[in-house]
Design a protein around this motif. Structure first.
Motif, PDB file in Angstrom:
ATOM      1  N   LYS A 109      17.851  -8.224 -16.016  1.00 26.35           N
ATOM      2  CA  LYS A 109      18.114  -6.858 -16.471  1.00 26.35           C
ATOM      3  C   LYS A 109      19.533  -6.385 -16.154  1.00 26.35           C
ATOM      4  CE  LYS A 109      15.881  -2.672 -15.345  1.00 26.35           C
ATOM      5  NZ  LYS A 109      14.659  -2.119 -14.824  1.00 26.35           N
ATOM      6  N   TYR A 110      19.998  -6.583 -14.907  1.00 25.75           N
ATOM      7  CA  TYR A 110      21.323  -6.072 -14.575  1.00 25.75           C
ATOM      8  C   TYR A 110      22.390  -7.155 -14.546  1.00 25.75           C
ATOM      9  CZ  TYR A 110      17.927  -3.341 -11.851  1.00 25.75           C
ATOM     10  OH  TYR A 110      16.830  -2.693 -11.416  1.00 25.75           O
ATOM     11  N   GLY A 134      32.238  -5.440  -4.617  1.00 27.24           N
ATOM     12  CA  GLY A 134      32.652  -4.113  -5.082  1.00 27.24           C
ATOM     13  C   GLY A 134      31.516  -3.098  -5.032  1.00 27.24           C
ATOM     14  N   GLN A 135      30.261  -3.579  -5.114  1.00 30.94           N
ATOM     15  CA  GLN A 135      29.127  -2.663  -5.068  1.00 30.94           C
ATOM     16  C   GLN A 135      29.039  -1.967  -3.716  1.00 30.94           C
ATOM     17  OE1 GLN A 135      26.541  -2.145  -7.678  1.00 30.94           O
ATOM     18  NE2 GLN A 135      28.321  -2.850  -8.806  1.00 30.94           N
ATOM     19  N   THR A 177      32.847   4.310  -0.727  1.00 30.06           N
ATOM     20  CA  THR A 177      33.739   5.355  -1.231  1.00 30.06           C
ATOM     21  C   THR A 177      33.003   6.645  -1.555  1.00 30.06           C
ATOM     22  OG1 THR A 177      33.581   4.666  -3.544  1.00 30.06           O
ATOM     23  CG2 THR A 177      35.338   3.671  -2.226  1.00 30.06           C
ATOM     24  N   ASN A 221      32.854  -0.674 -10.812  1.00 30.93           N
ATOM     25  CA  ASN A 221      31.910  -0.744  -9.698  1.00 30.93           C
ATOM     26  C   ASN A 221      30.835   0.330  -9.719  1.00 30.93           C
ATOM     27  OD1 ASN A 221      32.961  -3.029  -8.590  1.00 30.93           O
ATOM     28  ND2 ASN A 221      34.242  -1.973  -7.091  1.00 30.93           N
ATOM     29  N   PHE A 252      37.537   2.672  -9.311  1.00 32.13           N
ATOM     30  CA  PHE A 252      37.954   1.278  -9.189  1.00 32.13           C
ATOM     31  C   PHE A 252      38.463   0.710 -10.504  1.00 32.13           C
ATOM     32  CE2 PHE A 252      34.921   1.944  -5.817  1.00 32.13           C
ATOM     33  CZ  PHE A 252      35.409   1.199  -4.759  1.00 32.13           C
ATOM     34  N   PRO A 260      18.465  -4.070  -3.447  1.00 30.75           N
ATOM     35  CA  PRO A 260      17.699  -4.074  -4.701  1.00 30.75           C
ATOM     36  C   PRO A 260      18.249  -5.065  -5.727  1.00 30.75           C
ATOM     37  CG  PRO A 260      18.083  -1.824  -4.003  1.00 30.75           C
ATOM     38  CD  PRO A 260      18.870  -2.707  -3.062  1.00 30.75           C
ATOM     39  N   GLN A 261      19.562  -5.188  -5.805  1.00 35.44           N
ATOM     40  CA  GLN A 261      20.152  -6.143  -6.750  1.00 35.44           C
ATOM     41  C   GLN A 261      19.900  -7.576  -6.301  1.00 35.44           C
ATOM     42  OE1 GLN A 261      24.224  -5.274  -7.982  1.00 35.44           O
ATOM     43  NE2 GLN A 261      23.851  -3.105  -7.644  1.00 35.44           N
ATOM     44  N   PHE A 283      27.026   1.446  -9.683  1.00 36.27           N
ATOM     45  CA  PHE A 283      25.859   0.776  -9.095  1.00 36.27           C
ATOM     46  C   PHE A 283      25.035   0.207 -10.247  1.00 36.27           C
ATOM     47  CE2 PHE A 283      26.475   4.542  -6.141  1.00 36.27           C
ATOM     48  CZ  PHE A 283      27.325   3.845  -5.299  1.00 36.27           C
ATOM     49  N   ASN A 313      22.216  -1.240 -10.417  1.00 38.48           N
ATOM     50  CA  ASN A 313      20.761  -1.072 -10.438  1.00 38.48           C
ATOM     51  C   ASN A 313      20.360   0.372 -10.683  1.00 38.48           C
ATOM     52  OD1 ASN A 313      21.907  -0.440  -7.927  1.00 38.48           O
ATOM     53  ND2 ASN A 313      19.951  -0.666  -6.870  1.00 38.48           N
ATOM     54  N   THR A 333      23.740  -9.296 -16.697  1.00 37.09           N
ATOM     55  CA  THR A 333      24.817  -9.439 -17.671  1.00 37.09           C
ATOM     56  C   THR A 333      25.781  -8.275 -17.553  1.00 37.09           C
ATOM     57  OG1 THR A 333      23.252  -8.478 -19.195  1.00 37.09           O
ATOM     58  CG2 THR A 333      23.709 -10.815 -19.453  1.00 37.09           C
ATOM     59  N   ARG A 334      27.037  -8.551 -17.737  1.00 34.75           N
ATOM     60  CA  ARG A 334      28.031  -7.496 -17.529  1.00 34.75           C
ATOM     61  C   ARG A 334      28.210  -6.607 -18.739  1.00 34.75           C
ATOM     62  NH1 ARG A 334      33.437  -7.493 -14.137  1.00 34.75           N
ATOM     63  NH2 ARG A 334      33.608  -5.575 -15.259  1.00 34.75           N
ATOM     64  N   LEU A 365      38.955   0.766   3.090  1.00 34.58           N
ATOM     65  CA  LEU A 365      38.355  -0.445   2.516  1.00 34.58           C
ATOM     66  C   LEU A 365      39.109  -1.647   3.070  1.00 34.58           C
ATOM     67  CD1 LEU A 365      37.548   0.400  -1.208  1.00 34.58           C
ATOM     68  CD2 LEU A 365      36.043   0.407   0.769  1.00 34.58           C
ATOM     69  N   GLU A 367      31.517  -1.694  -1.596  1.00 35.28           N
ATOM     70  CA  GLU A 367      32.732  -0.868  -1.475  1.00 35.28           C
ATOM     71  C   GLU A 367      32.529   0.477  -2.162  1.00 35.28           C
ATOM     72  OE1 GLU A 367      36.118  -3.010  -2.930  1.00 35.28           O
ATOM     73  OE2 GLU A 367      36.324  -4.170  -1.078  1.00 35.28           O
ATOM     74  N   ALA A 368      31.891   0.434  -3.343  1.00 37.52           N
ATOM     75  CA  ALA A 368      31.639   1.688  -4.056  1.00 37.52           C
ATOM     76  C   ALA A 368      30.741   2.604  -3.223  1.00 37.52           C
ATOM     77  CB  ALA A 368      31.007   1.398  -5.413  1.00 37.52           C
ATOM     78  N   CYS A 369      29.775   2.007  -2.528  1.00 35.83           N
ATOM     79  CA  CYS A 369      28.911   2.803  -1.643  1.00 35.83           C
ATOM     80  C   CYS A 369      29.752   3.489  -0.568  1.00 35.83           C
ATOM     81  CB  CYS A 369      27.866   1.924  -0.957  1.00 35.83           C
ATOM     82  SG  CYS A 369      26.699   1.196  -2.087  1.00 35.83           S
ATOM     83  N   ASP A 387      28.182  -8.504  -6.277  1.00 32.76           N
ATOM     84  CA  ASP A 387      29.613  -8.214  -6.253  1.00 32.76           C
ATOM     85  C   ASP A 387      29.977  -7.366  -5.022  1.00 32.76           C
ATOM     86  OD1 ASP A 387      32.150  -7.309  -6.711  1.00 32.76           O
ATOM     87  OD2 ASP A 387      31.779  -6.608  -8.756  1.00 32.76           O
ATOM     88  N   ARG A 445      20.095   0.901  -0.590  1.00 36.74           N
ATOM     89  CA  ARG A 445      19.996   1.581  -1.876  1.00 36.74           C
ATOM     90  C   ARG A 445      20.606   0.787  -3.028  1.00 36.74           C
ATOM     91  NH1 ARG A 445      18.104   6.502  -1.179  1.00 36.74           N
ATOM     92  NH2 ARG A 445      18.564   6.911  -3.362  1.00 36.74           N
ATOM     93  N   VAL A 446      21.597  -0.043  -2.733  1.00 35.59           N
ATOM     94  CA  VAL A 446      22.325  -0.678  -3.831  1.00 35.59           C
ATOM     95  C   VAL A 446      22.326  -2.215  -3.754  1.00 35.59           C
ATOM     96  CG1 VAL A 446      24.580  -0.893  -4.948  1.00 35.59           C
ATOM     97  CG2 VAL A 446      23.784   1.345  -4.173  1.00 35.59           C
TER      98      VAL A 446
END
Lengths: 248, 234
Positions: free
Chosen positions: B230-231, B131-132, B138, A94, A90, B153-154, A96, A98, B233-234, A54, B134-136, B129, B149-150
């Motif tokens: 929809k997505y 981080g989204q 990882t 993090n 994390f 769409p957001q 996803f 959606n 708010t945290r 990363l 980055e998560a992909c 973010d 995919r991530v």
């Protein structure tokens, strides 16, 4: 006797003029739980992020399960290959945003490992039950508490059956009353023999669960050994100071 | 002082409303083609692709630095010239004069809305973010998989209300098509008024038609805004 699963050699990393890592070495055996401790700014998170690229380190090499990649010159395919042997949890989860919790966990299986939908779903549901989220499968991340999100993050990493899972301060963003449930989950999976590298401020966790503790400061590993050696009887002055501050 | 000829307004209403399909077709093409152009250019900017990035910069500067009306006229008179030249150069035999005027509008509007949607998509992608992605990484995804995919769409969900507003803008901007004699709403109003000399009545009817369409669209945009939260708010 024990098999080496992660080997980081001479990792250097600078951000501009700031040298964050000054030659870090770390060897992790299969099944070990390694806790990396250290004051903020010591480079521990950066080091962890260098392991799965990363952040790209400036010098050194990373090997996971025998697959060695030179940091400076690694190409896309090599990085991808290396990342597919690791997984990460994390600080701020993090997940996803959606996708539902179940989809979050299935995603790596279906998209990356090409596991069939049905099998991926079964394995993901099973994994989510293991972390206590069997009743939250169709929730979106925003609908869950931090602790639940983090446990889902752990399930997402675990389901891939990686050679090592990297934890980047997994409890630091949580409300105090939610820390326990995540640590408990981590403890349970540590007992299953999966290799873990955990950057954390939870001395208790490091002491009770880790098989090896690494203390970092100023971009180098200052001291490493068993929890009894490093936490109970630190040899280095800087380690001692840090531990004293935390215990206060 | 003359009063408004209300009865005449009712009479010309059906004829003016026949221009609605043209306005909507222009707006839909502007949105679809402009959306694709905008998305591709936004990705070029987001990933800082060398060379392409400079080209996108010049394209946006040109479109933003000139009025849409001027672009329509230049396209309308310029493209036939280019085709003529190509005919001459390659010995082809494209019929320059038989191209329907509305095609020039499609071309022009796609480029125009493409430039505005580039910035819109870029800011929506940047708002996701980091981080989204980055998560992909990882879980072993490639950048392309993670974006499709991530991240996109957001970003798209944030962009929806904005896309709707662009659509409303495009319907109103389509009124400029009267300049190249395309019978959309305003164009038809002009034709009708030319016959009777009752300009004010015809234009008021045109205004009413625009108002109805845009209000309906505005309602749809508000629904989209609800959905896009929809997505967020945290």
């Amino acid at each position: 006797m024990s098999e080496i699963i992660v080997k980081c050699s001479e990792i250097h990393k600078s951000f501009g003029d700031l040298e964050v890592l000054k030659g870090v070495n770390l060897t992790v055996n299969k099944g070990e739980v390694v806790s990396i401790l250290g004051p903020s700014g010591s480079g521990k998170t950066t080091f962890l992020r260098c392991i799965n690229f990363l952040e790209r380190a400036d010098h050194g090499s990373i090997a996971v399960n025998g697959y060695e990649v030179p940091c400076r010159t690694a190409g896309k395919r090599q990085i991808l290959e290396l990342r597919r042997k690791t997984a990460m949890v994390f600080q701020n989860y993090n997940l996803f945003k959606n996708k539902t919790v179940l989809e979050n966990v299935m995603e790596g299986l279906t998209v990356v490992q090409k596991v069939g939908k049905r099998e991926a779903r079964e394995r993901s549901e099973e994994m989510l039950r293991r972390v206590g989220l069997g009743d939250r499968l169709n929730y979106y991340p925003v609908q869950m508490s931090g602790g639940q999100q983090q446990r889902a993050g752990i399930a997402r990493a675990l389901v891939l059956q990686p050679d090592v899972i990297l934890f980047d301060e997994p409890t630091s963003a949580l409300d105090p009353e939610l820390v326990g449930e995540v640590l408990e989950t981590m403890k349970e999976i540590a007992e299953t023999g999966i290799t873990m590298i955990v950057v954390t401020h939870e001395i208790g966790f490091a002491h009770d669960v880790a098989s090896k503790v690494v203390f970092m400061d100023g971009g180098v590993v200052v001291e490493e050994g068993t929890p009894a050696e490093v936490i109970d009887h630190p040899q280095n002055e800087r380690t001692r100071q840090f531990l004293n501050k935390i215990k206060e | 002082m003359r009063g408004l000829d209300i009865q005449y307004m009712f009479e010309c209403f059906p004829e003016i409303i026949r221009g609605v399909p043209n306005a909507i077709i222009i707006a839909v093409v502007a949105l679809l083609a402009g959306g694709i152009i905008g998305l591709l250019c936004a990705l070029v900017r987001f990933f800082k692709v060398p060379v392409l990035r400079q080209i996108v910069g010049v394209y946006i500067a040109i479109i933003r630095g000139t009025p849409l009306m001027v672009q329509i006229l230049v396209t309308y008179y310029g493209i036939p010239r280019i085709l003529e030249y190509l005919n001459y150069r390659w010995g082809t035999n494209m019929n320059v004069n038989s191209i329907p005027a509305i095609y020039f509008m499609f071309f022009c509007f796609s480029l125009y809305y493409g430039s505005y949607m580039t910035e819109m998509f870029r800011s929506c992608i940047e708002a996701v973010d980091p981080g989204q992605l980055e998560a992909c990484y990882t879980v072993g995804m490639t950048t392309r998989q993670g974006m499709i995919r991530v991240v996109l769409p957001q970003a798209f969900s944030t962009a929806l209300p904005n896309i709707g507003n662009n659509f409303i803008g495009a319907i109103k901007d389509a009124s400029l098509a009267f300049a190249v004699a395309i019978p959309e709403i305003l164009g038809r109003a002009r034709i009708v008024a030319g016959r009777s000399s009752k300009f004010l009545e015809a234009y008021i009817v045109a205004a009413i038609v625009y108002f109805i369409i845009c209000t309906i669209c505005q309602f749809a945009v508000e629904l989209m805004e609800k959905h896009s939260r929809k997505y967020s708010t945290r």
